[in-house]
Design a protein around this motif. Structure first.
Motif, short mmCIF file in Angstrom:
data_model
loop_
_atom_site.label_atom_id
_atom_site.label_comp_id
_atom_site.label_asym_id
_atom_site.label_seq_id
_atom_site.Cartn_x
_atom_site.Cartn_y
_atom_site.Cartn_z
N HIS A 185 0.76 -1.11 -0.05
CA HIS A 185 0.06 0.10 -0.01
C HIS A 185 0.98 1.29 -0.12
O HIS A 185 0.44 2.26 -0.64
N ALA A 186 1.75 1.25 0.91
CA ALA A 186 2.86 2.55 0.99
C ALA A 186 3.43 2.75 -0.26
O ALA A 186 3.56 3.79 -0.82
N ALA B 102 1.06 4.27 -3.00
CA ALA B 102 0.77 5.68 -2.56
C ALA B 102 1.97 6.45 -3.17
O ALA B 102 1.93 7.43 -3.41
N GLN B 103 3.16 5.87 -3.00
CA GLN B 103 4.15 6.82 -3.32
C GLN B 103 4.25 6.83 -5.01
O GLN B 103 4.61 7.79 -5.62
N LEU C 120 1.80 6.76 -6.74
CA LEU C 120 0.39 7.72 -7.09
C LEU C 120 1.00 8.99 -6.89
O LEU C 120 0.64 9.98 -7.69
N ASP C 121 1.80 9.42 -5.97
CA ASP C 121 2.29 10.82 -5.62
C ASP C 121 3.14 11.24 -6.95
O ASP C 121 2.92 12.26 -7.23
N PHE D 187 -5.88 2.62 3.96
CA PHE D 187 -5.36 2.19 2.94
C PHE D 187 -5.93 2.08 1.68
O PHE D 187 -5.89 2.66 0.49
N PRO E 166 -8.41 5.30 0.43
CA PRO E 166 -7.58 6.59 -0.22
C PRO E 166 -7.25 6.06 -1.67
O PRO E 166 -7.20 6.73 -2.61
N LEU E 167 -6.73 4.89 -1.76
CA LEU E 167 -6.45 4.09 -3.01
C LEU E 167 -7.46 4.41 -4.19
O LEU E 167 -7.47 4.91 -5.28
N ARG F 31 -8.13 7.98 -5.00
CA ARG F 31 -7.07 8.73 -5.69
C ARG F 31 -7.27 8.13 -7.29
O ARG F 31 -7.10 8.96 -8.24
#
Ligand code: T3D
Length: 261
Positions: free
Chosen positions: A33-34, A37-38, A40-41, A86, A89-90, A93
């Protein structure tokens, strides 16, 4: 060194995100997940990326939550908190990203993995792939937008059957039901997905992003509200360079060159 569980490759305006825990059928743990997220950033910040392709490594697309992670530690995990942190937000986004998101479902998509795929804008699936609302098999409720997307995509009767029985839905049936865009031969999946992503990345992606926003909003809007929204978004699209280029290219009888601006 441990393998990254998310691979991000950026080439020719397309960001390809690959779920990469093939020995766990790409099930999500916190680290994955982390890393997602990175990725997607990075994608959100880089305006040169004009389309996103999501797929899985190995024989599966994604088996949802890593259930082994739920056995560890003491006491019950608050699954509401893990959705807040987790999965929700995924999904938000991906749906809010104002660029087309294509999903190439290369094998089984189960639990949150199935609904992650369905949250993408265009879903291609390998003929051997299947979609499983596996939640009921482990005593859970469909999440990651499943209870929102399923009835809208296939109607309440089929959504109920899928969610309450948890049976695999083969890709061809998923296409016939309108759950996904298209089903393709296994050995053609990645080539077709990359070709489609490349095509999308050369389109007027600002207007595709606005189109995505309008279609998502329609689920909750009245016709009047939707007409107003279309007016506002068309005003915005009408101010883009790509609109000017599209009209000029049409009148000059040539191919347009869109820049996503
Ligand atoms: O917890 C929260 O934060 C709340 C959110 C929940 C979201 C969810 O997604 S809940 C639903 C979780 N997912 C599932 O329940 C699916 C579990 N997996 C399966 O039902 C089956 O694996 C599949 C139908 C997806 C595929 O079956 P098959 O026969 O092709 O493969 P397999 O033999 O079952 O799996 C291969 C390996 O992957 C196996 O490990 P092994 O025996 O080789 O060491 C299996 O344990 C592992 N694996 C598959 N899915 C998961 C998994 N390991 C951990 N978590 C998984 N979800």
């Amino acid at each position: 060194m441990t393998e990254p569980s998310i691979l991000l490759e950026i080439a020719d305006r397309v960001a390809t995100v690959t779920l990469n825990r093939p020995d766990r059928l790409n099930a999500f743990d916190e680290s994955m997940h982390a890393q997602f997220a990175q990725a997607l950033d990075r994608i959100e910040l880089d305006r040169a990326i004009r389309a996103v392709l999501l797929t899985g490594a190995g024989r599966a697309f994604c088996a949802g939550q890593d259930l082994a992670e739920r056995q560890r530690g003491e006491g019950a995990v608050d699954l509401g908190a893990t959705l807040d942190r987790f999965y929700n937000p995924l999904i938000r986004r991906l749906q809010r990203l104002e660029r087309p998101v294509l999903c190439a479902v290369n094998g089984v998509a189960a639990g949150a993995g199935a609904n992650l795929a369905l949250a993408c804008d265009i879903v291609l699936a390998a003929r051997s792939a299947s979609f499983i609302q596996a939640f009921c098999k482990v005593g859970l409720v469909p999440d990651s937008g499943g209870t929102f997307l399923l009835p809208r995509l296939v109607g309440t009767a089929r959504a109920m059957g899928l969610a309450l029985l948890g049976e695999p839905l083969p890709a061809e049936q998923a296409m016939a039901w309108g759950l996904i865009w298209r089903c393709v031969d296994d050995d053609q999946l990645l080539a077709e997905a990359h070709a489609l992503a490349a095509h999308l990345a050369h389109q007027p992606t600002r207007s595709l992003g606005l189109t995505k926003r309008a279609l998502h909003a329609s689920a909750d809007n009245s016709l009047d509200e939707q007409l107003d929204l279309e007016r506002d978004l068309q005003r915005e699209a009408g101010r883009t360079e790509d609109y000017r280029e599209g009209v000029a290219a049409f009148l000059e009888k040539r191919q347009p060159v869109f820049k996503g601006r």
